[in-house]
Design an enzyme around this catalytic site. Structure first.
Site: not given
Ligand code: NAD
Length: 499
Positions: A193, A304
């Protein structure tokens, strides 16, 4: 002509004639949503609608998981001869490179990343992931253990079954590759997804997997909103593991979903607030300042592990900050992401820009000194100037919360002890760096810093062997590396009575 030689006008011409899929990819074919819903994808550089994409819901996830489950049970992928599976992933790696133009355009148009970063970072790294994990396939061993003479005991390492992958938008193709490559290499089948902001490149990836010789059903992609498609996937009883990259808030939700459904395994790669410690005895101030600038402004700060907290030793603070201001002010300038010279595209959405700007306002109101940036250019896109605050304390909101934008916070510290204490005073623990010429100080810092990835006298260096993942609320999984592959397997122990 190499892609690196294309000019801005060439990229715009190619973008305007680009053909791409917007439906889900399930069981080897593109299909609409069961209920026919679609959602809009906005190009953040222009604030215009790029396309409408099929909006997956629980019924679409059910179809995709059923296809993945059938494929797993049919053993066409999970029991394919290891060297054949290796060849598929090797071919997929090559196909990603061959399709670089299409893939680069799709991620850049959806989320605003400079096209040059797609060509030099995202696509080569994604290709390398499939090559690396492919190469490991026939190196996963079981074990035979020591027993008394009346028994023979062996341990098999087997795939889990259907793995659900949920990824963010900041490196759309690469974050998908970090999950899918080890999951497939271990013999699992996958339902991915993607983030709703960047749904397109994953559809190409899934199609290329079939072209590389992968069987239908082994890799499926369902697009949709997090609360709908994402939640349905994470709650599904036939999904044996959720591999999630995204925010800490939603990462915690994944653990709840697992508890509410089938106790599936959960791997979490979440947010960060990475400190870079610059000590008075660092080897080269200019080099350190360059890394500090790149560490927070690269990829628009939407990283991140972005080095968002600069912990600077008092004896060098004045000079460090002066050089950061002098060079950081102009090193990254907002521009058209399809211009190969651009190194700072727009933020992913107007909404995210508003969120980042609210942090800028908090920084000012809580007493930090805005040295440069902090404004949005006069442009319909979601652009923001690179921003730098000095006189920050670790209690201020801009030092505690993940901003996920090009906003650097300089905190002055008095020696290594205080620097480590400040660095560790965070709910996050993804990455950290220390700059010093003193070998003992460096090793003590590695020992004492609470982070999954530590750099000494550099930042963001690494290769595929390097486990990537966090301590504390930055998560508990590890991407890249052998450990990642192992995490997509389970052991089966066979005890044979020799009578
Ligand atoms: P997000 O958590 O809003 O979304 C991430 C994914 O989760 C998306 O596909 C989204 O559609 C899905 N999602 C959102 N709500 C959901 C729910 N209730 N149930 C199931 N799935 C759901 O994050 P974002 O804004 O897309 O990405 C930024 C974040 O990602 C930042 O916090 C960043 O630090 C983190 N990140 C971490 C790494 C790592 O390796 N640690 C790498 C890249 C990004």
């Amino acid at each position: 002509m190499s892609l690196m030689e294309l000019k801005t006008a060439d990229w715009h011409a190619r973008a305007s004639t680009l053909k791409y899929e917007t439906r889900h990819f399930i069981d080897g074919e593109f299909v609409d949503s069961v209920k026919g819903g679609r959602f809009a994808v906005i190009n953040p550089a222009t604030a215009t609608v790029l396309c409408e994409v099929s909006a997956g819901e629980a019924a679409d996830i059910d179809h995709a998981v059923a296809a993945a489950k059938r494929c797993f049970a049919g053993r066409t992928w999970s029991r394919m001869a290891p060297r054949e599976r290796m060849a598929v992933l090797a071919r997929l790696s090559c196909l990603l490179e061959k399709n670089a133009e299409r893939l680069a355009l799709l991620d850049t148009l959806c989320m605003g990343k400079p096209i040059r970063d797609m060509l030099t970072i995202d696509i080569p790294s994604a290709a390398q992931n499939f090559a690396y994990f492919g190469e490991l396939i026939d190196k996963i061993d079981g074990a035979v253990t020591a027993t008394a003479s009346d028994a023979f005991h062996y341990i098999l390492r087997e795939p889990l079954g259907v793995v659900g992958c949920i990824v963010p938008w900041n490196y759309p193709l690469l974050m998908a590759a970090w999950k899918i490559a080890p999951a497939l290499a271990a013999g699992n089948t996958v339902v991915l997804k993607p983030a709703e902001q960047s749904p397109l490149s994953a559809l190409v990836l899934a199609q290329l997997f079939i072209e590389a010789g992968g069987p239908p059903g082994a890799l499926n992609v369902v697009n949709g909103l997090g609360e709908q498609a994402g939640a349905a996937l994470a709650l599904h009883n036939d999904v044996m593991k959720i591999a999630f990259t995204g925010s800490t808030e939603i990462g915690k939700q994944m653990l709840i979903y697992a508890g509410q459904s089938n106790m599936k395994r959960v791997a979490l790669e979440c947010g960060g607030k990475s400190p870079q410690i610059f000590l008075g005895d660092l080897p080269d101030l200019d080099v350190a300042v360059t890394y500090a600038i790149n560490g927070i402004y690269g990829n628009m700060g939407e990283v991140c592990n972005a080095g968002s907290r600069l912990l600077i030793d008092k004896p060098i603070a004045k000079e460090f900050i002066a050089r950061f201001i002098e060079r950081g002010r102009t090193a990254y300038q907002p521009g058209d992401p399809l211009d190969p010279a651009t190194n700072l595209g727009p933020l992913v959405t107007a909404g995210h820009r508003a969120r980042v700007m609210s942090y800028v306002a908090r920084g000012k109101s809580e007493g930090a000194r805005l040295e440069f940036g902090g404004a949005t250019p006069d442009n319909p896109g979601a652009f923001i100037q690179p921003t730098f605050f000095s006189k920050v304390t670790n209690q201020m909101t801009i030092a505690r919360e993940e901003i996920f934008g090009p906003v650097a916070a300089a905190i002055e510290v008095d020696g290594i002890e205080e620097a480590i204490a400040v660095a560790n005073d965070s709910i996050y623990g993804l990455a950290a760096a220390v700059w010093t010429k003193n070998l003992s100080t460096a090793h003590k810092a590695v020992r004492d810093l609470e982070a999954g990835v530590i750099w000494v006298n550099c930042f963001d260096h690494g290769d595929m062997t390097q486990p990537f993942g966090g301590y504390k609320q930055s998560g508990q999984g590890r991407d890249k590396c052998l450990e990642s592959l192992i995490s997509y397997t389970q052991t089966k122990s066979a005890w044979i009575n020799l009578v």
